[in-house]
Design an enzyme around this catalytic site. Sequence first.
Site, short mmCIF file in Angstrom:
data_model
loop_
_atom_site.label_atom_id
_atom_site.label_comp_id
_atom_site.label_asym_id
_atom_site.label_seq_id
_atom_site.Cartn_x
_atom_site.Cartn_y
_atom_site.Cartn_z
N GLY A 11 2.26 -5.90 7.09
CA GLY A 11 1.15 -6.55 6.40
C GLY A 11 0.00 -6.79 7.35
O GLY A 11 -0.13 -6.11 8.38
N SER A 12 -0.80 -7.78 7.03
CA SER A 12 -2.03 -8.00 7.79
C SER A 12 -1.75 -8.75 9.10
O SER A 12 -0.73 -9.44 9.23
CB SER A 12 -3.00 -8.82 6.94
OG SER A 12 -2.42 -10.07 6.64
N GLU A 15 4.50 -4.99 11.80
CA GLU A 15 3.71 -3.76 11.67
C GLU A 15 2.43 -4.16 10.95
O GLU A 15 2.46 -4.45 9.75
CB GLU A 15 4.48 -2.71 10.89
CG GLU A 15 5.79 -2.37 11.58
CD GLU A 15 6.25 -0.94 11.33
OE1 GLU A 15 6.01 -0.43 10.23
OE2 GLU A 15 6.84 -0.34 12.24
N LEU A 16 1.34 -4.16 11.68
CA LEU A 16 0.11 -4.79 11.19
C LEU A 16 -1.01 -3.77 11.00
O LEU A 16 -0.77 -2.57 11.01
CB LEU A 16 -0.29 -5.91 12.15
CG LEU A 16 0.84 -6.87 12.53
CD1 LEU A 16 0.39 -7.88 13.56
CD2 LEU A 16 1.40 -7.57 11.29
N CYS A 24 -2.50 1.93 6.45
CA CYS A 24 -2.59 1.26 7.76
C CYS A 24 -3.17 2.22 8.78
O CYS A 24 -3.87 1.81 9.71
CB CYS A 24 -1.24 0.76 8.21
SG CYS A 24 0.01 2.04 8.24
N GLU A 55 -10.72 -4.18 10.28
CA GLU A 55 -10.12 -3.28 9.29
C GLU A 55 -10.85 -3.38 7.95
O GLU A 55 -11.06 -4.48 7.44
CB GLU A 55 -8.64 -3.66 9.11
CG GLU A 55 -7.88 -2.64 8.30
CD GLU A 55 -6.38 -2.98 8.19
OE1 GLU A 55 -6.04 -4.14 7.93
OE2 GLU A 55 -5.57 -2.06 8.39
N ASN A 103 0.81 -1.23 0.00
CA ASN A 103 0.00 0.00 0.00
C ASN A 103 0.84 1.28 0.00
O ASN A 103 0.46 2.28 -0.58
CB ASN A 103 -1.01 -0.01 1.15
CG ASN A 103 -0.37 -0.08 2.51
OD1 ASN A 103 0.72 -0.61 2.66
ND2 ASN A 103 -1.04 0.46 3.50
N LYS A 140 11.57 -8.78 0.36
CA LYS A 140 10.48 -9.34 -0.43
C LYS A 140 9.38 -8.31 -0.59
O LYS A 140 8.62 -8.04 0.34
CB LYS A 140 9.87 -10.60 0.19
CG LYS A 140 9.01 -11.32 -0.85
CD LYS A 140 8.12 -12.39 -0.29
CE LYS A 140 6.72 -11.92 -0.02
NZ LYS A 140 6.03 -11.31 -1.17
N PRO A 141 9.31 -7.68 -1.78
CA PRO A 141 8.19 -6.77 -1.99
C PRO A 141 6.90 -7.56 -2.04
O PRO A 141 6.92 -8.77 -2.31
CB PRO A 141 8.50 -6.14 -3.35
CG PRO A 141 9.41 -7.09 -4.05
CD PRO A 141 10.14 -7.86 -2.97
#
Length: 458
Positions: free
Chosen positions: A207-208, A229-230, A263, A360, A133, A156-157
């Site tokens: 990510g999630s 970081e979620l 986020c 979310e 994002n 890793k993108p």
Amino acid sequence: MNQLAIHNPANGNLITQVHADDAASVAAKAVRARAAQPGWLAVPLTERKACITRFRAGVVAELEVLAAIMTSETGKPIKMSRNELNGLLGRIDFFLKEVDAQLVTETVFAEGGMTEQIQHIPLGLVANISAWNYPWFVGGNVYIPALLTGNAVLYKPSEFATLTGLAMARLLYDAGVPQDVFITVVGGGEVGQALLEQKIDGLFFTGSYATGARIAQALGPRMVKLQLELGGKDPTYVCENADPKAAAESLADGAMYNTGQSCCSVERIYVHETIYDAFVSAFVETVRGFKVGDPTSEDTYIGAITRAPQLAVLDAQVADAKAKGATLLVGGTRLPGPGNWYAPTVFSNVNHSMELMREESFGPIIGIQKVSGDAQAVQLMNDTRYGLTAGVFTPDEARAKALLSQVNAGSVYWNCCDRVSPRLPWSGHGDSGVGLTLSTYGIQTFTRPKAWHLRSAS
Ligand code: NAD
């Protein structure tokens, strides 16, 4: 060799196919990066900084091309792609300015022939599994300080921002970062999983929650430094003495910027009952003014939904809110394709029985709930498993600070929202994650303190 197909989410077209990794190639890359790390650490800090300075210049020189690449694979409106790249420059400047001080060995005791020192050594080989994002932000928050502090990086993108990730690598190599010191790992979840199986010294994930929890489970017994970081369900409370129009305009932007796929998007709004109607009508008017459409157009504000499966999540939240009595004020449906499109959506008369107020959304949809006062607002803001950001709108600074002190969140905002600063730590409470990036702590996090007990012989 596996192929990863990259599609444009705004029109569904295949952009290109790129070589993807498999378990064997990921393992080989990990071996190469580990072998290269000591050599990178031996490069003087001034030269490591010079590489990142040249990388910054490369980003500036290619800003338009890089913005177009990001927009093509994520559907992010082109102006927002440029904003992200320009924002990255400030973050790079911050890291370059602060890194020296973070690496200085500290003498904390020296008496009677005994000296105690703290040395800051790199973690070693850092793996970074990233989100799509804000790929430049969330990637750069990790690999820039990681490289500056002497780590090698396996990056890793997201499979939805791979071309952007490959462009990052090309610019880093052009800037002088050795090809074995920063290595991209290409692919989706399976490739991410293969990365977890390598001998790594740190795993930095954005990510999630669902993926973060899986990663935590996989790495738990391995004693690897883990940062997650979620997601969030970020609330804002608008007090009765706030200007309803100004607050509505700011919060509509906070909820819908980047098509709501941030986020720290505003995901829940609580408004004091005395200004509720005025706020809601100003909010809806602002949202009606947002132009939805081609992400490459200069005047587009709402772009495509990057991941097609998210459309079903939005549909389900809308259906659930309607079924439980929420009032749909605008939007509430997918928009015609090709590509992944969702209408900016606003609900009033919502409550916490609805998924819309609990989970979310990660899209251009928002619920606005009426509250009777501060106590109820605080109770509702804290009624969540997440804790990324929270905000209060009021002219009264003391009241805002008193309220925000009671809210469980990593970042809190007074009369602003959806804001990240390189100078402040970025972290989540609860299911929004563990660890942090940015600020001087976000440089230290790529090092470990080594304790030296030194007794002189004489
Ligand atoms: P995601 O969890 O679907 O994917 C993130 C990354 O994990 C991708 O690179 C993916 O390929 C990889 N992955 C998937 N399964 C894996 C597995 N089993 N093992 C290892 N890696 C795996 O998340 P996303 O859709 O890319 O990003 C959206 C989420 O990220 C949202 O929840 C958002 O709030 C969050 N986010 C948080 C922050 C923050 O700073 N807290 C910033 C940006 C995004």
